[in-house]
Design a protein around this motif. Structure first.
Motif, PDB file in Angstrom:
ATOM      1  N   ILE A   1      46.940  26.774  36.427  1.00  0.00           N
ATOM      2  CA  ILE A   1      46.477  27.400  35.188  1.00  0.00           C
ATOM      3  C   ILE A   1      46.193  26.323  34.142  1.00  0.00           C
ATOM      4  N   HIS A   2      47.114  25.361  34.018  1.00  0.00           N
ATOM      5  CA  HIS A   2      46.958  24.277  33.039  1.00  0.00           C
ATOM      6  C   HIS A   2      45.686  23.477  33.312  1.00  0.00           C
ATOM      7  N   GLU A   3      45.461  23.131  34.577  1.00  0.00           N
ATOM      8  CA  GLU A   3      44.275  22.347  34.926  1.00  0.00           C
ATOM      9  C   GLU A   3      42.998  23.163  34.771  1.00  0.00           C
ATOM     10  N   PHE A   4      43.064  24.449  35.109  1.00  0.00           N
ATOM     11  CA  PHE A   4      41.896  25.317  34.949  1.00  0.00           C
ATOM     12  C   PHE A   4      41.487  25.407  33.484  1.00  0.00           C
ATOM     13  N   LEU A   5      42.462  25.615  32.601  1.00  0.00           N
ATOM     14  CA  LEU A   5      42.160  25.705  31.168  1.00  0.00           C
ATOM     15  C   LEU A   5      41.677  24.358  30.627  1.00  0.00           C
ATOM     16  N   GLY A   6      42.188  23.256  31.200  1.00  0.00           N
ATOM     17  CA  GLY A   6      41.716  21.941  30.782  1.00  0.00           C
ATOM     18  C   GLY A   6      40.244  21.754  31.092  1.00  0.00           C
ATOM     19  N   ILE A   7      39.839  22.199  32.288  1.00  0.00           N
ATOM     20  CA  ILE A   7      38.420  22.131  32.663  1.00  0.00           C
ATOM     21  C   ILE A   7      37.607  23.084  31.797  1.00  0.00           C
ATOM     22  N   TYR A   8      38.154  24.282  31.585  1.00  0.00           N
ATOM     23  CA  TYR A   8      37.448  25.283  30.779  1.00  0.00           C
ATOM     24  C   TYR A   8      37.186  24.776  29.364  1.00  0.00           C
ATOM     25  N   ASP A   9      38.175  24.114  28.774  1.00  0.00           N
ATOM     26  CA  ASP A   9      38.049  23.649  27.392  1.00  0.00           C
ATOM     27  C   ASP A   9      37.031  22.524  27.231  1.00  0.00           C
ATOM     28  N   MET A  10      36.590  21.954  28.332  1.00  0.00           N
ATOM     29  CA  MET A  10      35.573  20.899  28.261  1.00  0.00           C
ATOM     30  C   MET A  10      34.217  21.466  27.858  1.00  0.00           C
TER      31      MET A  10
END
Length: 247
Positions: free
Chosen positions: A52-61
């Motif tokens: 979830i953390h990594e997914f949101l990190g990619i999403y926030d890009m």
């Protein structure tokens, strides 16, 4: 007759209800590529919180209009799943999930169930020093265990006590000497920082070992074919410095 009598089962619906506003914008292609490149398969050792953390990190890009943030997440998250995790989502009843919070909660509940949490917490509480590992290695191991047990709610004081009591008597004495007294008499912050300083000290020592090895090879290569006595003197000095640094 078979064609006339056979009833074709309806195609299952999608578990996630996508709002109508999804038709008003498009997901960026390179965004989808990054999401698909970081997929979660649901195996035992995979961490759903980390995913979830990594997914949101990619999403926030990538920036979408505020009203579409949740819609974009609902559309893209299924693409970040594969294997058992994808099967789990496909088997949910149609319309089960309507919001990002519902999707996140269902995902975490499935792949980080209470039984797994209890097992990880039990392993932390039953910590004991590995006979072939150093104090620093055991502390790093403890930190990794804590990181994997999301929501453990253990205070620094409790963590320090669990760790100290899990060490051998010899290692406890070493830690007491490093603390200049009884280690457990330190405040939780002081004790925690002392352990962190030992980790940094070991990392610095490891770097110095690599540097010394590199310098020795460089000296040997530079002086190849030259006066061996000069090389021997340089190497002797470096060995003397090594003994001092190790001490």
């Amino acid at each position: 007759m078979w064609a006339a009598d056979h009833v074709v089962a309806p195609t299952p619906g999608f578990a996630i209800t996508i709002p109508e506003t999804a038709n008003e914008f498009a997901i960026k292609g390179n965004h989808l590529t990054l999401v698909k490149g970081n997929q979660f398969d649901g195996r035992n050792k995979t961490d759903p919180h980390k995913h979830i953390h990594e997914f949101l990190g990619i999403y926030d890009m990538f920036k979408y209009r505020d009203t579409e943030n949740e819609v974009a997440r609902l559309i893209m998250f299924p693409l970040s799943l594969t294997g058992e995790a994808k099967t789990w989502l496909d088997e949910l009843n149609e319309g089960t999930i309507k919001t990002w919070d519902e999707l996140r909660t269902a995902f975490i509940s499935r792949f980080f169930p209470p039984a797994l949490f209890d097992r990880l917490l039990g392993e932390i509480q039953a910590f004991s020093q590995h006979e072939k590992k150093s104090l620093t290695d055991d502390w790093l191991c403890m930190k990794e265990m804590l990181q994997n047990c999301h929501g453990h709610n253990l205070s620094k004081g409790n963590i320090i006590k669990i760790f100290y009591h899990g060490l051998s008597e010899i290692t406890q004495e070493v830690l007491n000497a490093a603390a200049g007294g009884i280690f457990l008499f330190k405040t939780p912050n002081q004790a925690y920082q002392l352990l962190e300083d030992k980790v940094l000290l070991k990392l610095d020592w490891a770097k110095s070992q690599k540097t010394k090895s590199f310098l020795k090879k460089t000296v040997a290569f530079t002086d190849e074919g030259s006066n061996n006595s000069n090389t021997d003197k340089i190497m002797a000095r470096m060995d003397a410095m090594t003994l001092k640094m190790d001490a």
